[in-house]
Structures are given as structure tokens and as C-alpha cells.
Enzyme design. Structure first.
Site, mmCIF file in Angstrom:
data_model
loop_
_atom_site.group_PDB
_atom_site.id
_atom_site.type_symbol
_atom_site.label_atom_id
_atom_site.label_comp_id
_atom_site.label_asym_id
_atom_site.label_seq_id
_atom_site.Cartn_x
_atom_site.Cartn_y
_atom_site.Cartn_z
ATOM 1 N N ARG A 104 0.885 -1.178 0.000
ATOM 2 C CA ARG A 104 0.000 0.000 0.000
ATOM 3 C C ARG A 104 0.913 1.215 0.000
ATOM 4 O O ARG A 104 1.711 1.403 0.930
ATOM 5 C CB ARG A 104 -0.901 -0.004 1.228
ATOM 6 C CG ARG A 104 -1.559 1.340 1.471
ATOM 7 C CD ARG A 104 -2.651 1.290 2.489
ATOM 8 N NE ARG A 104 -3.803 0.573 1.964
ATOM 9 C CZ ARG A 104 -5.024 0.623 2.507
ATOM 10 N NH1 ARG A 104 -5.248 1.361 3.570
ATOM 11 N NH2 ARG A 104 -6.023 -0.046 1.990
ATOM 12 N N HIS A 131 -7.418 0.668 -6.319
ATOM 13 C CA HIS A 131 -7.628 -0.190 -5.147
ATOM 14 C C HIS A 131 -8.319 -1.489 -5.605
ATOM 15 O O HIS A 131 -9.485 -1.746 -5.300
ATOM 16 C CB HIS A 131 -8.477 0.550 -4.106
ATOM 17 C CG HIS A 131 -8.405 -0.026 -2.722
ATOM 18 N ND1 HIS A 131 -7.617 -1.131 -2.401
ATOM 19 C CD2 HIS A 131 -9.026 0.320 -1.560
ATOM 20 C CE1 HIS A 131 -7.766 -1.406 -1.113
ATOM 21 N NE2 HIS A 131 -8.609 -0.545 -0.586
ATOM 22 N N GLN A 134 -10.077 -4.114 -3.137
ATOM 23 C CA GLN A 134 -11.349 -3.649 -2.586
ATOM 24 C C GLN A 134 -12.508 -3.958 -3.537
ATOM 25 O O GLN A 134 -13.541 -4.473 -3.125
ATOM 26 C CB GLN A 134 -11.271 -2.130 -2.325
ATOM 27 C CG GLN A 134 -12.558 -1.539 -1.815
ATOM 28 C CD GLN A 134 -12.918 -2.004 -0.409
ATOM 29 O OE1 GLN A 134 -12.099 -1.892 0.491
ATOM 30 N NE2 GLN A 134 -14.116 -2.519 -0.214
ATOM 31 N N ASP A 226 -17.247 7.145 -1.066
ATOM 32 C CA ASP A 226 -15.946 7.051 -0.392
ATOM 33 C C ASP A 226 -15.646 8.435 0.202
ATOM 34 O O ASP A 226 -16.321 9.420 -0.129
ATOM 35 C CB ASP A 226 -14.874 6.632 -1.418
ATOM 36 C CG ASP A 226 -13.501 6.419 -0.802
ATOM 37 O OD1 ASP A 226 -13.403 6.253 0.431
ATOM 38 O OD2 ASP A 226 -12.496 6.415 -1.563
ATOM 39 N N CYS A 265 -16.253 1.577 0.924
ATOM 40 C CA CYS A 265 -15.040 0.777 1.172
ATOM 41 C C CYS A 265 -14.603 0.868 2.631
ATOM 42 O O CYS A 265 -13.921 -0.034 3.122
ATOM 43 C CB CYS A 265 -13.919 1.215 0.239
ATOM 44 S SG CYS A 265 -13.550 2.972 0.339
ATOM 45 N N ARG A 293 -13.537 -8.784 1.951
ATOM 46 C CA ARG A 293 -12.115 -8.520 1.678
ATOM 47 C C ARG A 293 -11.313 -9.787 1.941
ATOM 48 O O ARG A 293 -10.404 -10.144 1.187
ATOM 49 C CB ARG A 293 -11.582 -7.383 2.577
ATOM 50 C CG ARG A 293 -12.139 -6.001 2.302
ATOM 51 C CD ARG A 293 -11.714 -5.474 0.938
ATOM 52 N NE ARG A 293 -10.274 -5.388 0.775
ATOM 53 C CZ ARG A 293 -9.504 -4.370 1.199
ATOM 54 N NH1 ARG A 293 -10.060 -3.337 1.799
ATOM 55 N NH2 ARG A 293 -8.195 -4.376 0.993
HETATM 56 N N1 NVA Z 1 -9.945 6.732 -1.224
HETATM 57 C C1 NVA Z 1 -9.544 6.236 0.066
HETATM 58 C C2 NVA Z 1 -9.768 4.768 0.156
HETATM 59 C C3 NVA Z 1 -9.420 4.147 1.491
HETATM 60 C C4 NVA Z 1 -9.668 2.667 1.531
HETATM 61 C C5 NVA Z 1 -8.085 6.571 0.311
HETATM 62 O O1 NVA Z 1 -7.278 6.405 -0.616
HETATM 63 O O2 NVA Z 1 -7.745 7.024 1.401
HETATM 64 N N1 CP Z 2 -11.097 -0.246 2.667
HETATM 65 C C1 CP Z 2 -9.817 -0.341 3.073
HETATM 66 O O1 CP Z 2 -8.912 -0.572 2.277
HETATM 67 O O2 CP Z 2 -9.640 -0.218 4.413
HETATM 68 P P1 CP Z 2 -8.259 0.042 5.164
HETATM 69 O O3 CP Z 2 -7.758 1.372 4.664
HETATM 70 O O4 CP Z 2 -8.598 0.046 6.610
HETATM 71 O O5 CP Z 2 -7.307 -1.060 4.782
#
Ligand code: NVA
Ligand code: CP
Length: 311
Positions: A104, A131, A134, A226, A265, A293
Site C-alpha cells: 500500500r 484499489h 477492494q 468514499d 469501502c 475482503r
Molecule cells: N480513497 C480512500 C480509500 C481508502 C480505503 C483513500 O485512498 O484514502
Molecule cells: N477499505 C480499506 O482498504 O480499508 P483500510 O484502509 O482500513 O485497509
């Protein structure tokens, strides 16, 4: 490289048939977890996190354990990928120890560079632009609800971000119509939209971007939202809170599509992108979605790291 593995970077690299195959496997893994108890026996997954996480970290960790393998959490600030050591050297070294690498991070180019240099599969656990793990869980949830995907209408309300891109990509592979409703200036990347539209044409999906919220959920089967400010956009939080006024999933919007389900998400901000009444209400499926997930990622891990992943 002696072995050229399969990676999961955006889902664009998977054919429509392969995406459905992953979803089929996710359903089997969910129904019969015992069958896969030794699927990855003796294998290790490195998990590098440059950003915070709850679901991704925990579901990958538990998933590897349930498959008979082991997951290794690596704090991004310790490994300092691309700073203390180049991305390519990190990929070469890690892939001598582990059989899979989940990351990540911020720039999507980092996962691409890892994939170009790794002997182990790279799994994108979220970048600024995608992502994919997800949306596999999301579409598993949608399929459980409706028993199909083709012909369904997904309406996404909010920021044209990594989630929007990945939802458009998976929609374009599975015959789902995907409409993003975004404030002007916050549309998804036009290159990704155009590519999803092209793929969507082949698979019967309409992919579009609009600005008007009112009326946008009519005919929707799935309404998705989101956060307004993603990880890495903390400095823009106040400006975004103003610019996104009205781009909220409320009971009024959900009343336009009484048979639709609501997905997010997570993490969610009640009173911002979604009202408490919607996320905690009858149409919400967010807890099933979060659970999936685990199952969807187990399917990814078995596919990329198991015997079938070897090319
Ligand atoms: N758009 C959000 C998704 C988190 C799972 C982010 O990138 O922070
Ligand atoms: N939806 C998601 O990816 O959650 P986290 O950021 O908690 O991993």
C-alpha cells in the site's frame, strides 16, 4: 528473471473471464474455507504499508494464516522504499525471501516498478490511483445480493479517486454500468475513464461521469461512496469539505432507488460523504462488504501464489 509471476496491479491485466474466475473462487473459498487450509503452506507474504490500514492489513494477515501461510508486516517508514534503497533493489531482495509482496503506497509507479523487478507476485493493496482488492470484495458482495453482475447499474457519488477508477475498471470487465457523480474539478482520471469505456463497450458496460446528484440514483442497483479526502490529501480537507457539499449519500438519495444496496469501502465519515441513516440503515451492506475482503483476497493469494499462479 528465472520466473515471471502474475501480478495484481489494477485488474486491467485480468481478462473479463479471469475476473469472474477470481469472484467464483472467492465464493468457493468463503463457502468451503477448510479446502484451502494448506493451499499456501510454507509460503510467506510481505506486506509493506506506506499508509494506514485496518481492513487490508488484517484481512491479508488472517487470510494468509487461513491458507496455511504466513504474513509479515513491514512498516513503510522502516523499509523506506525508494529512499533508503531503490524500488528495484527492494523487489529483488524481498522476492528472494517471500513468495508474494502486497504493498500500500502513494504513487502507482512504485507498484509498477516493483512488478518489473520482482520474482514474486506483487499485489496492489491501494495506491493513489487504484484499489483493486477492494473492488473484488465489492463485486463479490454485489453478486451475493443480486445473483449476477451483468446489466446492473452502479452509481458512485463523490471524489473521482482510486476507488472510482477501480470500480470503473471492474465494471467494464463484468458488464456492470458505472456512473460516477463528481463535483466539477474532482472527476476521475480521463485516461482511465476512456480505457474503461473502451473495455466496457466490449463487455456491455456503460461507463460515464456526471455532475448532478439529484436524480442520479434512479435505476441504481448499487450506490457507492468514499471519503472526500483520501490518504495523502489531508492538507486539502477543508477545501474539499466545501467543494463536496451536496455530494452526500442521504436517505433522500437512496429513496430514488429503494431496491438498491449501499456500499462504502470504509473507513467512513458519517455526516460527510454518507449520512448515518444510510450507512447504518436497511440498504447498507458495508459489513458483508468488509468481510468479503478476506475471501476475495484469499482467492487472489491462491491464484497468484498457489500452483496456478506459476507461469
Ligand atoms: N480513497 C480512500 C480509500 C481508502 C480505503 C483513500 O485512498 O484514502
Ligand atoms: N477499505 C480499506 O482498504 O480499508 P483500510 O484502509 O482500513 O485497509
Amino acid at each position: 528473471m528465472p520466473h515471471s509471476p502474475r501480478h495484481l496491479l489494477t485488474l486491467e491485466e485480468f481478462s473479463p473471464k479471469e475476473v469472474l474466475g477470481l469472484l467464483d473462487l472467492a465464493a468457493v473459498v468463503k463457502k468451503s474455507p477448510a479446502k484451502y487450509q494448506k493451499a499456501l503452506a510454507g509460503q510467506s507474504l510481505a506486506m509493506i504499508f506506506d499508509k494506514s490500514s485496518a481492513r487490508t492489513r488484517i484481512s491479508f494477515d488472517v487470510g494468509m494464516y487461513q491458507l496455511g501461510g504466513h504474513a509479515l508486516f513491514i512498516n513503510g517508514s522502516e523499509i523506506q522504499i525508494g529512499k533508503r534503497e531503490s524500488v528495484s533493489d527492494t523487489a529483488k531482495v524481498l522476492s528472494r525471501y517471500v513468495q508474494g509482496i502486497m504493498i500500500r503506497t502513494y504513487a502507482h509507479s512504485i507498484v509498477e516498478e516493483l512488478a518489473d523487478n520482482s520474482e514474486a507476485p506483487i499485489i496492489n493493496g491501494l495506491t493513489d490511483s487504484h484499489h483493486p482488492c477492494q473492488v473484488l470484495a465489492d463485486f463479490q458482495t454485489v453478486r451475493e445480493e443480486f445473483g449476477k453482475l451483468k446489466g446492473l447499474q452502479l452509481v458512485y457519488v463523490g471524489d473521482g479517486n482510486n476507488m472510482t477508477h477501480s470500480l470503473m475498471i471492474i465494471s467494464s470487465k463484468t458488464g456492470v454500468h458505472c456512473k460516477a457523480v463528481c463535483p466539477p474539478g474532482y472527476e476521475p482520471d480521463s485516461r482511465i475513464v476512456q480505457s474503461a469505456q473502451k473495455e466496457g463497450k466490449r463487455n456491455g458496460s456503460r461507463i460515464e461521469v456526471v455532475h448532478e446528484v439529484r436524480g442520479s440514483a434512479k435505476g441504481a442497483d448499487v450506490v457507492y461512496t468514499d471519503v472526500w479526502a483520501s490518504m495523502g490529501q489531508e492538507a486539502e480537507k477543508e477545501k474539499r469539505a466545501k467543494d463536496f457539499q451536496g455530494y452526500q449519500v442521504t436517505e433522500k438519495l437512496m429513496a430514488e432507488c429503494p431496491r438498491a444496496i449501499f456500499l462504502h469501502c470504509l473507513p467512513a465519515h458519517r455526516g460527510e460523504e454518507v449520512s448515518a441513516g444510510v450507512i447504518d440503515g436497511k440498504q447498507s451492506r458495508v459489513w458483508d462488504q468488509a468481510e468479503n475482503r478476506l475471501h476475495a483476497q484469499k482467492a487472489v493469494l491462491v491464484t497468484l501464489m498457489g500452483k496456478r499462479g506459476k507461469s
